[in-house]
Design a protein around this motif. Structure first.
Motif, PDB file in Angstrom:
ATOM      1  N   GLU A 139       0.853  -1.188   0.000  1.00 55.69           N
ATOM      2  CA  GLU A 139       0.000   0.000   0.000  1.00 55.69           C
ATOM      3  C   GLU A 139       0.889   1.237   0.000  1.00 55.69           C
ATOM      4  O   GLU A 139       1.295   1.721   1.052  1.00 55.69           O
ATOM      5  CB  GLU A 139      -0.939  -0.003   1.207  1.00 55.69           C
ATOM      6  N   ALA A 140       1.176   1.715  -1.164  1.00 59.16           N
ATOM      7  CA  ALA A 140       2.003   2.913  -1.324  1.00 59.16           C
ATOM      8  C   ALA A 140       1.602   3.602  -2.621  1.00 59.16           C
ATOM      9  O   ALA A 140       1.182   2.958  -3.574  1.00 59.16           O
ATOM     10  CB  ALA A 140       3.488   2.533  -1.372  1.00 59.16           C
ATOM     11  N   ARG A 141       1.711   4.921  -2.632  1.00 61.21           N
ATOM     12  CA  ARG A 141       1.389   5.694  -3.842  1.00 61.21           C
ATOM     13  C   ARG A 141       2.521   5.511  -4.850  1.00 61.21           C
ATOM     14  O   ARG A 141       3.693   5.753  -4.555  1.00 61.21           O
ATOM     15  CB  ARG A 141       1.203   7.171  -3.507  1.00 61.21           C
ATOM     16  N   ARG A 142       2.169   5.076  -6.058  1.00 59.22           N
ATOM     17  CA  ARG A 142       3.168   4.846  -7.098  1.00 59.22           C
ATOM     18  C   ARG A 142       2.639   5.344  -8.438  1.00 59.22           C
ATOM     19  O   ARG A 142       1.432   5.468  -8.636  1.00 59.22           O
ATOM     20  CB  ARG A 142       3.511   3.348  -7.220  1.00 59.22           C
ATOM     21  N   VAL A 143       3.573   5.577  -9.348  1.00 55.76           N
ATOM     22  CA  VAL A 143       3.217   5.927 -10.724  1.00 55.76           C
ATOM     23  C   VAL A 143       4.271   5.308 -11.636  1.00 55.76           C
ATOM     24  O   VAL A 143       5.426   5.130 -11.239  1.00 55.76           O
ATOM     25  CB  VAL A 143       3.148   7.461 -10.911  1.00 55.76           C
ATOM     26  N   ASP A 192       2.180  15.422  -6.351  1.00 62.07           N
ATOM     27  CA  ASP A 192       1.041  15.525  -7.264  1.00 62.07           C
ATOM     28  C   ASP A 192       1.537  15.434  -8.707  1.00 62.07           C
ATOM     29  O   ASP A 192       2.715  15.147  -8.952  1.00 62.07           O
ATOM     30  CB  ASP A 192       0.266  16.823  -7.023  1.00 62.07           C
ATOM     31  N   TYR A 193       0.650  15.702  -9.660  1.00 59.75           N
ATOM     32  CA  TYR A 193       1.019  15.556 -11.068  1.00 59.75           C
ATOM     33  C   TYR A 193       2.001  16.631 -11.533  1.00 59.75           C
ATOM     34  O   TYR A 193       2.745  16.404 -12.489  1.00 59.75           O
ATOM     35  CB  TYR A 193      -0.232  15.527 -11.939  1.00 59.75           C
ATOM     36  N   ALA A 194       2.018  17.751 -10.863  1.00 63.01           N
ATOM     37  CA  ALA A 194       3.022  18.773 -11.188  1.00 63.01           C
ATOM     38  C   ALA A 194       4.415  18.244 -10.869  1.00 63.01           C
ATOM     39  O   ALA A 194       5.376  18.475 -11.614  1.00 63.01           O
ATOM     40  CB  ALA A 194       2.743  20.054 -10.405  1.00 63.01           C
ATOM     41  N   GLU A 195       4.503  17.491  -9.782  1.00 65.19           N
ATOM     42  CA  GLU A 195       5.774  16.868  -9.405  1.00 65.19           C
ATOM     43  C   GLU A 195       6.167  15.787 -10.408  1.00 65.19           C
ATOM     44  O   GLU A 195       7.350  15.599 -10.700  1.00 65.19           O
ATOM     45  CB  GLU A 195       5.659  16.271  -7.999  1.00 65.19           C
ATOM     46  N   MET A 196       5.156  15.088 -10.956  1.00 57.87           N
ATOM     47  CA  MET A 196       5.436  14.049 -11.951  1.00 57.87           C
ATOM     48  C   MET A 196       6.065  14.654 -13.208  1.00 57.87           C
ATOM     49  O   MET A 196       6.952  14.058 -13.816  1.00 57.87           O
ATOM     50  CB  MET A 196       4.150  13.305 -12.336  1.00 57.87           C
TER      51      MET A 196
END
Length: 362
Positions: A139-143, A192-196
């Motif tokens: 359970e971790a936020r990933r992309v 967030d998506y700006a960081e992506m």
């Protein structure tokens, strides 16, 4: 499993600390790493030692040690000298190499797990069981990012990405084909998506200038469960493909920015051909002259604003109106009417998609 360069760096580090020459030979008699030139003279002795029951032995003024991987003999390590100090150095060196084997094996297992996870080759229960064994947080936020270059088997770019991301233990960098590098990045709660976008730019910036020129990077949506990583990968893969069709001027493309292009990309070709036939009555936008196409594109860029479009085209407003009227007569679509403009824009995108798919077939 361990590269010869890693082994060479290891023995050189050991010599620098202990001032004892060290060499490593595999079970087939190949010299993999050494700090002294004469190591080849001891290959025959090493092969005799392979078949002996002892784990360590002194031969010809050298200490010989066996290095195992799960009870399987992998290497013979030589340490120059016959003193107790040399024995201790050789024993520590063998222990260090054995730990390297364990670490690289675990890394390989994780890499294999991530590849199968991305490609949906695992059952749900297997995902969680294997993740637990490999100490991977479920359970971790990933992309998922996909970096595509024009160079096949591009190991230097892979290493550049590793260095760019700092070899973080919770990030996974792998490849499922010869031209793509995949990054499964773990995120903090505030990312967030700006960081992506920043991360994607950093990855592109890490490449050599010659490779960066033709490279593209895409990323999917942020997911919170390990089982959803494959979805983010599929989204990134689609973003990469759709970006080539509709956003070829961009080198960074996000799945969330694909808009209607994402829908068109999933349309079957027969339906596309039927749609274009209905809209253009058997004609093609390629039949329009360059002046008309320029007018259409600029009109869309300016959100159907006649005054601004005519100003940017350096033509009189009436001239632009005349061109739009002419286009309406030939297509039956008035671009000044919002619904007609949408239909025309979609038709242009469908034609672009069809041409791309036809080029891929050849």
């Amino acid at each position: 499993m361990i590269s010869n360069q890693i082994l060479q760096n290891t023995v050189e580090g050991i010599k620098q600390i202990s001032r004892v020459d060290v060499g490593i030979i595999d079970t087939e008699g190949n010299v993999l790493a050494s700090t002294f030139d004469e190591v080849g003279q001891y290959v025959d002795s090493a092969m005799l030692f392979v078949n002996s029951p002892a784990d360590s032995q002194e031969l010809q003024g050298y200490q010989f040690f066996k290095v195992y991987d799960d009870a399987q003999l992998e290497y013979i390590l030589l340490a120059s000298g016959s003193s107790d100090d040399t024995y201790m150095v050789g024993k520590m060196a063998a222990f260090q190499v054995q730990n390297l084997l364990i670490a690289y094996k675990e890394r390989f297992d994780k890499d294999n797990f991530i590849k199968n996870l991305l490609l949906d080759n695992l059952l749900l229960i297997d995902i969680y069981n294997r993740a637990k064994k490999l100490h991977i947080e479920t359970e971790a936020r990933r992309v998922v990012f996909i970096l595509e270059t024009d160079h096949e088997k591009d190991s230097s770019s892979l290493e550049s990405v590793h260095m760019c991301l700092g070899n973080k233990a919770k990030d996974f960098i792998t490849a499922v084909d010869e031209k793509s590098i995949i990054v499964v990045k773990e995120l903090s709660p505030s990312d967030d998506y700006a960081e992506m976008e920043k991360v994607a730019a950093q990855i592109l910036g890490s490449l050599d200038e010659t490779k960066r020129e033709h490279a593209h990077i895409a990323y999917g949506t942020i997911v919170g469960e390990i089982q959803e990583v494959s979805r983010s990968y599929k989204e990134a893969r689609m973003a990469l493909d759709v970006g080539k069709i509709f956003f070829d001027e961009r080198d960074i493309i996000a799945y969330s920015s694909l808009g209607i292009g994402r829908l068109i990309y999933q349309l079957p070709m027969p339906l596309c051909k039927m749609f274009i036939k209905e809209i253009f009555d058997g004609k093609s936008p390629d039949d329009f002259d360059e002046e008309t196409l320029t007018t259409i594109n600029k009109f869309f860029e300016n959100s159907l604003n006649v005054s601004e479009t005519s100003r940017q085209l350096y033509i009189h407003r009436n001239t632009l109106v005349y061109r739009l009227d002419k286009l309406q007569k030939s297509t039956g679509l008035d671009l000044r009417v919002f619904e007609d403009a949408i239909t025309f824009k979609i038709a242009l995108m469908v034609v672009k998609y069809m041409k791309y798919m036809e080029s891929m077939e050849y």
